[in-house]
Design a protein around this motif. Structure first.
Motif, PDB file in Angstrom:
ATOM      1  N   HIS A 158       0.825  -1.221   0.000  1.00  0.00           N
ATOM      2  CA  HIS A 158       0.000   0.000   0.000  1.00  0.00           C
ATOM      3  C   HIS A 158       0.856   1.265   0.000  1.00  0.00           C
ATOM      4  O   HIS A 158       0.436   2.303  -0.500  1.00  0.00           O
ATOM      5  CB  HIS A 158      -0.918   0.021   1.230  1.00  0.00           C
ATOM      6  N   HIS A 159       2.022   1.177   0.560  1.00  0.00           N
ATOM      7  CA  HIS A 159       2.862   2.372   0.698  1.00  0.00           C
ATOM      8  C   HIS A 159       3.513   2.725  -0.639  1.00  0.00           C
ATOM      9  O   HIS A 159       4.157   1.895  -1.275  1.00  0.00           O
ATOM     10  CB  HIS A 159       3.937   2.142   1.761  1.00  0.00           C
ATOM     11  N   GLY A 160       3.344   3.952  -1.051  1.00  0.00           N
ATOM     12  CA  GLY A 160       3.961   4.420  -2.282  1.00  0.00           C
ATOM     13  C   GLY A 160       3.191   4.093  -3.542  1.00  0.00           C
ATOM     14  O   GLY A 160       3.599   4.469  -4.631  1.00  0.00           O
ATOM     15  N   SER A 165      -5.867   3.748  -5.803  1.00  0.00           N
ATOM     16  CA  SER A 165      -6.812   4.046  -4.730  1.00  0.00           C
ATOM     17  C   SER A 165      -6.906   2.862  -3.776  1.00  0.00           C
ATOM     18  O   SER A 165      -6.509   1.739  -4.095  1.00  0.00           O
ATOM     19  CB  SER A 165      -8.192   4.334  -5.308  1.00  0.00           C
ATOM     20  N   ARG A 166      -7.479   3.101  -2.587  1.00  0.00           N
ATOM     21  CA  ARG A 166      -7.666   2.022  -1.627  1.00  0.00           C
ATOM     22  C   ARG A 166      -8.565   0.929  -2.196  1.00  0.00           C
ATOM     23  O   ARG A 166      -8.331  -0.261  -1.971  1.00  0.00           O
ATOM     24  CB  ARG A 166      -8.268   2.576  -0.336  1.00  0.00           C
ATOM     25  N   THR A 167      -9.593   1.342  -2.950  1.00  0.00           N
ATOM     26  CA  THR A 167     -10.507   0.366  -3.543  1.00  0.00           C
ATOM     27  C   THR A 167      -9.776  -0.519  -4.548  1.00  0.00           C
ATOM     28  O   THR A 167      -9.938  -1.742  -4.556  1.00  0.00           O
ATOM     29  CB  THR A 167     -11.675   1.077  -4.243  1.00  0.00           C
ATOM     30  N   ALA A 181      -7.448  -2.899  -2.738  1.00  0.00           N
ATOM     31  CA  ALA A 181      -8.180  -3.995  -2.101  1.00  0.00           C
ATOM     32  C   ALA A 181      -8.554  -5.060  -3.128  1.00  0.00           C
ATOM     33  O   ALA A 181      -8.461  -6.270  -2.858  1.00  0.00           O
ATOM     34  CB  ALA A 181      -9.423  -3.451  -1.408  1.00  0.00           C
ATOM     35  N   ALA A 182      -8.971  -4.623  -4.325  1.00  0.00           N
ATOM     36  CA  ALA A 182      -9.348  -5.575  -5.374  1.00  0.00           C
ATOM     37  C   ALA A 182      -8.126  -6.302  -5.930  1.00  0.00           C
ATOM     38  O   ALA A 182      -8.230  -7.438  -6.408  1.00  0.00           O
ATOM     39  CB  ALA A 182     -10.082  -4.851  -6.495  1.00  0.00           C
ATOM     40  N   ALA A 183      -6.963  -5.644  -5.868  1.00  0.00           N
ATOM     41  CA  ALA A 183      -5.752  -6.246  -6.421  1.00  0.00           C
ATOM     42  C   ALA A 183      -5.230  -7.383  -5.557  1.00  0.00           C
ATOM     43  O   ALA A 183      -4.588  -8.313  -6.056  1.00  0.00           O
ATOM     44  CB  ALA A 183      -4.668  -5.184  -6.578  1.00  0.00           C
TER      45      ALA A 183
END
Length: 411
Positions: A27-29, A33-35, A38-40
């Motif tokens: 998640h860092h860098g 998007s957060r969505t 999350a899907a990835a």
């Protein structure tokens, strides 16, 4: 398959299996998007290629007949090109490299790397300003390596083809001639393999899969085009490299056709045939992974027939340009240096004095005299506008090559 394609021919082959892994994105860098992140994240399946070294395809009679016709057409094209372009005639010299460059350009175009004939010719002189031209020139080198190594097709040969390809591709030199160490996939997301149309095998599976493929390629008991098509599909399934898999896999096609004695002198524009229906080509690779080799065999059969037909027309058009040049030069004495240049214009429709010095061993004065003679007779024109380091081109040959490429794009 494309909408108008006939129903696929069934030729059973062991389907690719899958193994489950878990994908995690840092998640860092990450700009996603957060969505999207999350899907990835989550489980995905990577390929376990079937072993095919001992595979025996059961070909329907109709497909076997089509294969025989296509193989005969390629052989006839090879012989006809040799006759028309006169590879053994010292007065004409070898011109087959233009067919190899045409094939390299079409193969690159499948990967959306498009370059015109002039830019490619300038790249051969080290004068191109186009990055695509440099990349396609590297593909030419990979094709040349494939043909030179055709008599000894092993893992080392495949790595050499790939090395020639990626050494000319800026930013990828460190991956040249080496199997990948990470995961690759065919899909629309660069973030995750989840949802990809094909996730290649894990890196540790590459070497045993390639060893099996090499054993299959070295067999002598299979029809040439079917053998080549299956080997190509298996290579693309393994996807052994970080980049350049498609272009290396299509170079491998020509190495096998040379090794099997179908194409002894020239390079047929088979990628041009594939380029007419890239959707059908990619669908056939998918069908192969699902257990049907019939579609990829039929795709290469059609591409081979197209290559023989359109390649013959291309050779005739190029030969007509050479004949026109001869007529224009009819008033020049037979020992004039310009005659030494003429055979090289098909393969090199853009030239300069340093090229003639390097390629033909002329001194600078003789090189410039030859260029002046060719300009005076209207065979070449000077298009650079430079006072020094001038570049000369044959407009007719460039037009023939560009028209051929444009027809492929339209189809």
């Amino acid at each position: 398959m494309s909408k108008d394609a006939p129903p696929p021919t069934e030729v059973a082959i062991p389907a690719v299996q899958g193994e489950e892994h878990n994908w995690r994105v840092d998640h860092h860098g990450s700009p996603a998007s957060r969505t999207a992140l999350a899907a990835a994240n989550g489980p995905y399946l990577s390929a376990i290629p079937a072993r095919i070294a001992e595979y025996e395809p059961q070909l329907p009679a109709s497909l076997a007949a089509d294969l025989a016709e296509a193989e005969a057409a390629l052989s006839q094209f090879d012989q006809y090109s040799r006759l028309v372009l006169g590879f053994d005639d010292p007065r004409i010299g070898p011109m087959s490299s233009i067919l190899l460059r045409t094939e390299s350009t079409s193969s690159s175009q499948i990967e959306n790397l498009t370059v015109g004939a002039k830019q490619l010719a300038l790249a051969e002189l080290g004068q191109a300003k186009s990055d695509n031209a440099q990349t396609v020139t590297a593909n030419v080198r990979a094709m040349e390596a494939a043909l030179k190594l055709a008599d000894n097709l092993d893992e080392s040969s495949v790595l050499t083809m790939h090395r020639e390809l990626l050494l000319g591709q800026a930013g990828w030199e460190g991956h040249a001639g080496a199997y990948r160490e990470g995961l690759v996939w065919v899909g629309t997301s660069a973030l995750t393999p989840r949802g990809a149309s094909h996730v290649a095998p894990q890196p540790e599976r590459i070497k045993p899969a390639m060893a099996d493929l090499v054993r299959f390629m070295q067999r002598q008991d299979l029809p040439a085009i079917a053998h080549t098509a299956i080997a190509h599909a298996q290579f693309e399934t393994i996807h052994p490299f970080a980049d350049g898999n498609g272009r290396t896999g299509r170079a491998l096609v020509h190495a096998m056709l040379r090794a099997k004695g179908v194409m002894c002198s020239t390079t047929a524009p088979i990628s041009a045939g594939l380029l007419r229906d890239t959707e059908g080509y990619f669908d056939a690779l998918t069908a192969y992974r699902r257990g049907n080799a019939g579609s990829i065999i039929a795709t290469f059969t059609d591409a081979s027939l197209f290559a023989a037909h359109s390649g013959t027309e291309l050779v005739d058009s190029l030969a007509a340009q050479v004949d026109d040049a001869r007529q224009r030069m009819s008033g020049i004495r037979s020992n004039a240096v310009a005659w030494r240049v003429l055979p090289h214009l098909v393969a090199n429709p853009v030239i300069n004095a340093p090229f003639l010095v390097r390629r033909l061993g002329m001194n600078e004065m003789a090189a410039q005299r030859a260029l002046d003679q060719l300009v005076r007779t209207g065979v070449l024109v000077e298009r650079s506008g430079f006072r020094r380091n001038r570049i000369y081109q044959h407009d007719g040959i460039l037009a023939v090559l560009d028209v051929y490429a444009q027809q492929l794009r339209r189809s």
